[in-house]
Design an enzyme around this catalytic site. Structure first.
Site, PDB file in Angstrom:
ATOM      1  N   ASP A 222      14.155   3.204 -15.851  1.00  0.00           N
ATOM      2  CA  ASP A 222      14.618   4.567 -16.131  1.00  0.00           C
ATOM      3  C   ASP A 222      14.687   4.798 -17.644  1.00  0.00           C
ATOM      4  O   ASP A 222      14.275   5.850 -18.145  1.00  0.00           O
ATOM      5  CB  ASP A 222      15.992   4.769 -15.477  1.00  0.00           C
ATOM      6  CG  ASP A 222      16.628   6.090 -15.849  1.00  0.00           C
ATOM      7  OD1 ASP A 222      16.102   7.131 -15.411  1.00  0.00           O
ATOM      8  OD2 ASP A 222      17.637   6.088 -16.584  1.00  0.00           O
ATOM      9  N   LYS A 226      12.283   7.394 -20.128  1.00  0.00           N
ATOM     10  CA  LYS A 226      12.779   8.384 -21.093  1.00  0.00           C
ATOM     11  C   LYS A 226      12.223   8.103 -22.489  1.00  0.00           C
ATOM     12  O   LYS A 226      11.845   9.027 -23.218  1.00  0.00           O
ATOM     13  CB  LYS A 226      14.308   8.387 -21.092  1.00  0.00           C
ATOM     14  CG  LYS A 226      14.870   8.959 -19.789  1.00  0.00           C
ATOM     15  CD  LYS A 226      16.365   8.712 -19.645  1.00  0.00           C
ATOM     16  CE  LYS A 226      16.870   9.212 -18.295  1.00  0.00           C
ATOM     17  NZ  LYS A 226      18.222   8.687 -17.981  1.00  0.00           N
TER      18      LYS A 226
END
Lengths: 379, 379
Positions: A222, A226
């Site tokens: 995750d 980003k």
């Protein structure tokens, strides 16, 4: 000035989607120059829309969808339906679906503007990234995705402004995951120990701060997604979120377990290993945190554990807050930093609604500038 | 698509103004859909413009103004000149002049959009504030002033987004002055003492971190002005920056001295007084900082010394950084916080250039959405 109409299609009515619908209802009552026409709404197994694009009442959209929705059409059918609308259409994708993300280029080429918090499209292959932005140019449409990093906080827009006003980004660094933030703020406070790693992971799961299987947070992907988005916006052609070093906090022996419960059950076997990492930093007068960083000079990205001084903003983070720092030529030694909640329905939806507002403001400005358009556009 | 023209008038070529001109030159080379036409440039005693609005070369605007500028026309003449331009005009006020600020309503009513870092207009009387925003509505023009608080950092735009997406602001708090930040980060570090107050003030002046007369920073008015702007944007009808409690750090006995040098010479007489304030906080396990805060629930604003835990983001600030936190209903107990340089030519100019970019983007979007305008506007 009579109200002007903009069509809006919303896919996804879960945590973010339901908050977005509330904010859309609020916005719709508070917009002066335009009216928003909800012409399509869908969840995973139901869709609601009318052949004549008649308005779906925003206030009751969710229950109406539940009661009257039919099986959703295939994506090409949705594209055809929206592209043929009599006014400009904005598609809001509040899902985290890959299939929809991969269809963004098709929507954009047909003139449909996209707003989404969905990271998938922007952190997939670099080929898809290029296809998305090229398709927007071809279709005269726009892509807004403020909430794909840091939820409603001004991260994407700030990076855009820095670059587009001619600043030079030298480094991007931050805590990009609310889950990782919570875990390390608890486990490695600025002084002393916060307890056993496995207990803190279990507590975080019980509080709803992790994915159903905590390994989906602990693998670092995750954060890598980003960082990939910010790096690409800053100009690096990052191939994928796994094309640079990403440290996983899943002990090798626990990768193969079949579910999150089994994983949590066995995690305490590795508490000593994590405690060693914490105390090694402490002995050096530092604290350990899970960060993502991108050196724009050496063009190197990495995700994993790093040490910080106890007074460093990353070390003093609280709760499940995110923090993202932009080091630039103009800002010098001390970065421009944004900190706050980076997850949760209301703040993620706020980023989506904020993107919608930017489009509405531009349309409002376009109306006021119509003399400019009338005198110039037709030349 | 042929380039579309936007006229731009720039007043002020000092610290911020010269950086803005560099950024404008950069932007002008990197904009694709519009061309920026510099039709007016002025400094305190010189102005340069052509009756036919012919382009002034941006790259050489400053030296050309120095060499060929003539006495600046009166403000009403500037308004008439700009209002009669064949394309939309943006006035960029890079001065801190009151006289120009007070004329904003006149410019706006004539359709001239204003971009400025000048705090004066927005922190003067509430009557002027209302007049400015009402005049923009009347004139179909816009007012952008991101750099009036926190320079190029996303402060004004973030507050706008929070409010306009329906969030509820409960408290705004921060260190709004780079000078005060530097003084207290040095004087009251998170552990121990940083030295004599008067020495640190003298050092700050020597480094150029204060106004020529440091009393213009120490009186707290600069902080009060910024807090007034944010409070008004959040919906409080604050009468003026002196209509709420503002603590001055100028000892009463030194108010009457005729200049900054005399003041600095006598300031050491008050070192004990400041040391008592610092050590009182230290004894309580806190550090003292000079902050502005606005409680939106009780509608109370104040500026002055307050105590913070040594790990609080306000306590761990470094250099001359600003920090501004928005406490809101959506963000809950932990605020959305922005931190970084809040002063200096390049970052202040960046806020101005960023505002200009927002307008240019909206115009670009307006062009792409021209079918919408053609089909709807004339109805």
């Amino acid at each position: 000035m009579a109200p002007k109409q903009v069509n809006i299609a919303v896919i996804g009515t879960g945590g973010v989607g339901s908050c977005f619908l509330s904010q859309l209802a609020w916005l719709s009552k508070n917009l002066h120059s335009h009216s928003l026409n909800l012409c399509y709404i869908a969840m995973i197994d139901k869709a609601l829309y009318h052949p004549d694009y008649a308005a779906i009442d925003i206030d009751t959209a969710s229950p109406t969808l539940e009661a009257k929705g039919t099986s959703p059409p295939a994506i090409p059918t949705i594209v055809d339906y929206l592209a043929a609308a009599p006014h400009k259409v904005i598609l809001v994708d509040n899902t985290s679906a890959n299939s929809l993300a991969e269809a963004y280029p098709t929507f954009l080429r047909r003139g449909i503007t996209i707003i989404t918090p969905n990271k998938k499209a922007f952190s997939g292959s670099y080929e898809l990234w290029q296809d998305i932005f090229n398709s927007a140019v071809t279709g005269g449409s726009f892509v807004y995705h403020e909430s794909s990093v840091g939820a409603g906080m001004p991260i994407i827009s700030t990076l855009h402004d820095l670059i587009q006003t001619g600043d030079v980004i030298t480094r991007i660094e931050g805590v990009f995951s609310g889950t990782m933030s919570y875990l390390f703020n608890k486990f490695a406070p600025t002084s002393g120990s916060g307890g056993n790693w496995s207990d803190i992971v279990k507590e975080a799961k019980a509080l709803g701060f992790t994915e159903p299987d905590p390994r989906d947070d602990l693998n670092g992907l995750d954060v890598a997604r980003k960082l990939t988005i910010l790096g690409r916006l800053a100009g690096l052609p990052i191939e994928s979120p796994t094309s640079f070093p990403v440290e996983s906090l899943i002990p090798e022996g626990l990768n193969g377990l079949s579910n999150g419960d089994e994983f949590l059950h066995s995690l305490s076997d590795y508490d000593n290993m994590m405690e060693e990492k914490r105390s090694a930093a402490e002995k050096a007068g530092k604290v350990v945190r899970f960060v993502g960083s991108m050196d724009m000079v050496s063009k190197e990205a990495k995700v994993g554990l790093e040490w910080f001084d106890p007074t460093h903003p990353i070390a003093t983070l609280k709760g499940s807050d995110n923090i993202i720092s932009f080091y630039t030529k103009r800002y010098g030694a001390l970065p421009l930093t944004v900190r706050g909640a980076g997850a949760g329905g209301p703040v993620t939806a706020m980023g989506v609604t904020g993107d919608l507002l930017k489009i509405m403001k531009a349309l409002c400005m376009a109306l006021l500038y119509r003399w400019l358009l009338q005198s110039n556009i037709t030349k």
